[in-house]
Write a protein that holds these residues in place. Sequence first.
Motif, short mmCIF file in Angstrom:
data_model
loop_
_atom_site.label_atom_id
_atom_site.label_comp_id
_atom_site.label_asym_id
_atom_site.label_seq_id
_atom_site.Cartn_x
_atom_site.Cartn_y
_atom_site.Cartn_z
N ALA A 1 2.98 -2.19 -4.22
CA ALA A 1 2.18 -1.18 -3.53
C ALA A 1 1.70 -0.11 -4.49
O ALA A 1 0.64 0.49 -4.29
N LEU A 2 2.48 0.14 -5.53
CA LEU A 2 2.17 1.20 -6.50
C LEU A 2 1.34 0.68 -7.66
O LEU A 2 0.72 1.46 -8.37
N ARG B 1 7.10 5.31 -15.18
CA ARG B 1 6.65 4.16 -15.98
C ARG B 1 5.32 3.63 -15.46
O ARG B 1 4.39 3.35 -16.24
N ILE B 2 5.18 3.51 -14.15
CA ILE B 2 3.94 3.00 -13.57
C ILE B 2 2.81 3.99 -13.81
O ILE B 2 1.68 3.60 -14.14
N ARG B 3 3.09 5.28 -13.65
CA ARG B 3 2.07 6.31 -13.90
C ARG B 3 1.60 6.25 -15.35
O ARG B 3 0.39 6.35 -15.64
N HIS B 4 2.54 6.07 -16.28
CA HIS B 4 2.18 5.96 -17.70
C HIS B 4 1.24 4.78 -17.92
O HIS B 4 0.25 4.90 -18.68
N ASP B 5 1.50 3.66 -17.26
CA ASP B 5 0.64 2.49 -17.42
C ASP B 5 -0.78 2.77 -16.93
O ASP B 5 -1.75 2.35 -17.56
N PHE B 6 -0.90 3.50 -15.83
CA PHE B 6 -2.25 3.85 -15.33
C PHE B 6 -2.94 4.83 -16.28
O PHE B 6 -4.16 4.73 -16.49
N ASP C 1 -7.29 6.69 -12.68
CA ASP C 1 -7.10 8.14 -12.54
C ASP C 1 -6.54 8.50 -11.16
O ASP C 1 -5.65 9.34 -11.04
N ILE C 2 -7.11 7.88 -10.13
CA ILE C 2 -6.62 8.14 -8.78
C ILE C 2 -5.17 7.72 -8.65
O ILE C 2 -4.34 8.43 -8.06
N MET C 3 -4.83 6.57 -9.22
CA MET C 3 -3.46 6.08 -9.12
C MET C 3 -2.49 6.95 -9.92
O MET C 3 -1.36 7.19 -9.49
N ALA C 4 -2.93 7.44 -11.09
CA ALA C 4 -2.07 8.32 -11.87
C ALA C 4 -1.77 9.59 -11.07
O ALA C 4 -0.64 10.09 -11.06
N ILE D 1 0.85 -1.18 0.00
CA ILE D 1 0.00 0.00 0.00
C ILE D 1 0.89 1.24 0.00
O ILE D 1 2.01 1.19 0.51
N VAL D 2 0.42 2.31 -0.60
CA VAL D 2 1.18 3.57 -0.56
C VAL D 2 1.24 4.03 0.90
O VAL D 2 0.23 4.03 1.61
N VAL D 3 2.42 4.41 1.35
CA VAL D 3 2.61 4.83 2.74
C VAL D 3 1.75 6.06 3.04
O VAL D 3 1.65 6.99 2.24
N GLY D 4 1.12 6.06 4.23
CA GLY D 4 0.15 7.09 4.59
C GLY D 4 0.68 8.51 4.50
O GLY D 4 -0.06 9.43 4.12
N LEU D 5 1.95 8.71 4.83
CA LEU D 5 2.52 10.06 4.83
C LEU D 5 2.59 10.67 3.43
O LEU D 5 2.79 11.89 3.32
N VAL D 6 2.45 9.86 2.40
CA VAL D 6 2.57 10.39 1.03
C VAL D 6 1.33 10.09 0.20
O VAL D 6 1.35 10.16 -1.02
N GLN D 7 0.21 9.79 0.84
CA GLN D 7 -1.03 9.52 0.12
C GLN D 7 -1.75 10.81 -0.26
O GLN D 7 -1.71 11.79 0.48
N THR D 8 -2.42 10.80 -1.40
CA THR D 8 -3.25 11.93 -1.82
C THR D 8 -4.64 11.81 -1.17
O THR D 8 -5.04 10.71 -0.75
N PRO D 9 -5.40 12.91 -1.10
CA PRO D 9 -6.76 12.83 -0.54
C PRO D 9 -7.63 11.81 -1.26
O PRO D 9 -8.38 11.06 -0.61
#
Length: 273
Positions: free
Chosen positions: A167-168, A264-269, A176-179, A115-123
């Motif tokens: 996690a990513l 690269r991961i963002r591009h895939d999303f 969209d949320i993941m991007a 999971i994405v670590v809480g300190l760096v999660q978006t709303p």
Amino acid sequence: MTTPTPPLSTALRTLREDFGISGNEAAKRAGLSQSKVSRAERGAFAPSPEDVAELCRVYRAPATVRRELMQMAQDLKEASHSARMTLQRGGWWMQERIGKIERTAARLREFSPSIVVGLVQTPDYIRALFGDSLPPEDLERTVQARLLRQDILTSGRTIDIVMAEGALRWCMGSPDIMAGQLAHLIDISQAGHVRLGIIPFTTPATVPALHPFAIYDSRAVLVGTINATALITDAQNLRDYEDYWTEIQDLITWGDGARTHLERIRHDFLQGA
């Protein structure tokens, strides 16, 4: 943003230095060992609220400071909270508690394989993560409580965050949320406040991907499972997590290499949105 509270170790050291006595003399007056005072000031030991009260008495700290530091020590006491109890109290309650623990530390190290670590999660990521587990009013309060914890990212503390690629890749909410989440991680990695590391899928490993955990200085570990959150201060258990952190260092890609994977991961999303 709120003004970050100094870590407990820093606050104790500053009080002693301002009072003008050595660590050895402080230990004698407080009835503690010199090594305990030294380790507490280095963040290598979690002093009890009673230890903190004695040191504050020696340093003639104001009552407000004494109460605040004693509460910080109390927050670091070993405890376990079930997921059911947390949800009954409200998810925001645990976020506020974790935030207090984070503010006691000068150094934070976090690892997550899932999971994405809480300190760096978006709303948006936070809302998707908690989903239907909280009523709407608790959900928004929990989102805000988690976002308030992120003030610590620009506080000058040493913060290392490591995530496995899995996690990513886990599509929390939508592509969209993941991007958007990946773009946020890229921004954070470029800001210089946090050292962000990635363990790619293709990296050969000789250790398993453990559960998510956070190490505060060298005196406490927060571990989260599906049904409980535990704060561990036992010395042997702490060493086990310190050893695991050392073991995974050779697996981690930092800096530009990490950003290449994030892009690269963002591009895939984006392709799947």
